[in-house]
Design an enzyme around this catalytic site. Structure first.
Site, short mmCIF file in Angstrom:
data_model
loop_
_atom_site.label_atom_id
_atom_site.label_comp_id
_atom_site.label_asym_id
_atom_site.label_seq_id
_atom_site.Cartn_x
_atom_site.Cartn_y
_atom_site.Cartn_z
N GLU A 57 -9.68 9.51 -0.57
CA GLU A 57 -9.35 10.43 0.52
C GLU A 57 -8.81 11.71 -0.08
OE1 GLU A 57 -6.22 8.83 2.90
OE2 GLU A 57 -4.96 8.35 1.18
N PHE A 114 12.13 -6.87 0.48
CA PHE A 114 12.12 -5.42 0.68
C PHE A 114 12.24 -5.02 2.14
CE2 PHE A 114 10.00 -6.27 -3.33
CZ PHE A 114 10.62 -5.39 -4.19
N ASN A 145 0.80 -1.22 0.00
CA ASN A 145 0.00 0.00 0.00
C ASN A 145 0.84 1.27 0.00
OD1 ASN A 145 -2.51 -1.49 0.21
ND2 ASN A 145 -1.92 -1.89 2.33
#
Length: 670
Positions: A288, A348, A235
């Protein structure tokens, strides 16, 4: 206009604001924690104020310290950057009570849009299309499970006060809702001091497309086109571009007008971003509104020619917008890659340490290509575990999308970062990915294309030939240099022999040399394996980290790092160790035994430097594969460590609250 402003932030965004302020003739004040005492933004500013210890909660998140910094330096206004206090209405109000201008929207807009739950309620009332979801307070995991069942899976669990991908989880089942709820709430509490979360429907195959808006205090508002931000991991955005390859002019106009309507409804002032989720049919839903400058704002600046930081400062100073909607033209294409301090080969995981070498590509315009690098570090800077892992934002602009992508690929090949692990290999590989180049994107792109994580890119036969040719040229030049330093040609060294073997990874590739020059500048004919001869030309000198030249007429920039008896070549996401040797040496080398790596299966090792948040097991406990063993936090993200197989815990070596180095033993298994 202001005479002096304070930047209540750090890193690349603080440096970015300082550059525009200086161009406008405005003096700047930096703030810094103990960890940032020698940071670049402190060096760039005209003045600097110390605001506390390294943890953000004890420095950058303390509004009172920022206010005192303004009083001590006479700063008339504060630019918050993004993150930290940038979307906290109480901070804006605290500045106003002291007669200090907040370079951003008014508290009303921040309160209305800054809280994700309240913003969706407001958007619904303003008849803005929103994603179905539950906007009330979720009491506990049982309540979250019930709500998710009513909405229908999959669902997105999100922190109300969140941002930057923190406090967000996608859940496809009851079990994932319960675990995701706890993790999202915990991350939200540690990152934003607010553990409220909400749940909404997760749109399958979604694109994340956002509209940049700009409004003043006189009722004027415009939109500056869109940014495609669908390439995300956990995300968090990784690559952005402007414009979107998916939108048509009709959809762009509809989204832009809706974003402006929302901005006007909350009496918005300053630069802001309205984010939308767009489905496969170009239906869009309000996600948003970020009441601040976005990380990815440079791509909008590159395609519009508008300095957003300058506009924010002018609006805060009471000026009217000098730009009308009809003045906004989108020209060319821009791509931004976020360079993170993380190891792409270890899922990662964050990486910290000192930048022993930091050599970004040259900025500026060359022909039809523009390169821009927004950064807050220099060679020797320390990447701390206390803050966001972003090192830099590399941007390229070109007349069209593929040209901008190719320019990004070339710039990444030249971007040298040593001392820590980083995601440049992943970004470079992504620029070559067919689906990315075709613009077939969704927010699930990385999970879908790299389901088992990112692995080193394997070169094709043609690419192996290029790598072998470079390795040969480098080795011959090295030998020639040694001979010249020794004051002799030393033909017995083999430098002039026509036949060689390049060990490239595990492959042995025969190389035959034609006529050519060995000394700088080099021009050498090389035939690899059964391939046709190709000319290698370069003015590279030993010791330079980037080899630039042509191979068979193809322009190549590859990074070189020494390894035992050879060199590691990094190029377009590939990283291969190369050794050049005579055929007899290669024949003997093939007979050498291979050393196996040590067995670490009986240990749970800390995958990155971080803080132990919790331990889920005890000594003597039997654990099934997939069950949680521990949670480690690094760079404001919680990482759940799970059992890879059925094990019995024999010893616990760490406790909650411990700060561990990478590969520290957390626990041992029987």
């Amino acid at each position: 206009m202001f005479k002096k402003i304070l930047i209540a932030n750090r890193g690349e965004i603080a440096c970015r604001v300082i550059r525009t302020a200086k161009r406008m003739g405005i003096a700047t004040v930096a703030v810094y924690s103990d960890a940032d005492r020698d940071a670049l933004h402190v060096e760039m500013a005209d003045e600097a104020v110390h605001i506390g210890p390294a943890p953000a909660a004890q420095s950058y998140l303390l509004a009172g310290n920022i206010v005192e910094g303004c009083k001590a330096t006479g700063a008339e206004a504060v630019h918050p950057g993004y993150g930290f206090l940038s979307e906290r209405a109480s901070f804006c109000a605290a500045l106003e009570t002291q007669g200090i201008v907040f370079i951003g929207p008014k508290p009303k807009a921040i309160e209305a849009m800054g809280d994700k739950i309240e913003s969706k309620k407001f958007a619904n009332a303003a008849k803005v299309s929103t994603v179905p979801g539950f906007l009330g307070i979720i009491e506990d995991a049982d309540h979250a499970e019930k709500i998710a069942g009513e909405i229908g899976y999959p669902v997105m669990i999100k922190a109300s006060a969140g941002g930057g991908g923190k406090g967000m989880r996608i859940a496809w089942s009851k079990d994932e809702v319960r675990d995701g709820f706890e993790r999202a709430r915990s991350e939200a509490k540690s990152s934003f001091g607010d553990d409220r979360v909400f749940i909404e429907k997760f749109v399958v195959e979604p694109r994340h497309i956002e509209i940049q808006v700009l409004a003043d205090g006189h009722g004027n508002a415009i939109y500056l086109g869109e940014r495609e931000c669908s390439i995300q991991r956990r995300n968090q955005k990784v690559v952005e571009e402007a414009p979107s390859p998916f939108l048509d002019e009709k959809t762009r106009k509809a989204m832009g007008e809706q974003a402006v309507a929302l901005a006007k409804a909350v009496e918005y002032q300053s630069a802001g971003t309205v984010e939308f989720i767009v489905d496969r049919d170009r239906k869009f839903f309000f996600l948003e509104m970020n009441t601040r400058l976005q990380v990815e704002h440079p791509v909008t600046e590159l395609v519009t020619g508008i300095d957003l930081v300058e506009q924010m400062i002018r609006v805060a100073a009471g000026e009217k917008l000098s730009i009308r909607q009809q003045d906004v033209k989108l020209r060319g294409w821009a791509v931004e890659s976020r360079l993170y301090a993380e190891d792409p080969y270890r899922n990662f995981l964050p990486s910290v340490g000192r930048l022993t070498r930091y050599r970004p590509p040259a900025e500026g315009r060359t022909g039809d290509i523009v390169v821009r690098n927004d950064t807050g570090v220099t060679e020797g800077s320390e990447i701390s575990m206390f803050y966001d892992p972003m090192i830099a934002k590399l941007c390229t602009w070109a007349p069209d999308r593929l040209a901008a992508i190719d320019a990004m690929s070339a710039a990444l090949d030249e971007f040298v970062v040593d001392g820590i692990e980083h995601n440049i290999p992943f970004l470079a590989a992504l620029m070559r990915h067919p689906r990315w180049r075709e613009g077939r994107l969704s927010t699930g792109f990385i999970a879908e294309e790299y389901p088992d994580g990112f692995a080193p890119v394997s070169p094709s036969a043609e690419e192996k030939a290029v790598l072998a040719a470079i390795a040969t040229a480098v080795e011959l030049l090295r030998r020639d240099r040694l001979d010249r330093l020794g004051g002799r040609l030393a033909p017995h060294s083999g430098a002039l022999k026509p036949d060689w073997v390049v060990k490239l990874g595990a492959d042995y590739l025969p190389v035959h040399l034609g006529e050519g020059m060995v000394s700088v500048p080099m021009e050498l004919d090389v035939a690899v394996a059964e391939g046709k001869p190709m000319t290698v030309a370069s003015d590279w000198r030993p010791g330079e980290p980037v080899w630039r030249g042509t191979v068979g007429g193809r322009a190549v920039a590859a990074q070189l790092r020494p390894v035992d008896n050879g060199v590691r070549i990094a190029w377009q996401g590939m990283s291969v160790a190369a050794r050049v040797m005579l055929p007899r040496t290669a024949e003997l080398e093939r007979l050498m035994p291979v050393k196996l790596p040590p067995d670490t299966s009986k240990f749970l090792l800390c995958p990155m430097p971080g803080l132990v948040v919790s331990l889920a097991v005890g000594e003597g406990q039997e654990v099934k594969a997939g069950e949680t063993l521990a949670v480690v936090e690094a760079m404001k993200m919680e990482n759940v460590l799970r059992a890879e197989r059925d094990v019995t815990v024999s010893k616990i070596n760490a406790r909650p609250g411990d700060s561990l180095a990478v590969d520290a033993v957390i626990m041992e298994f029987a």
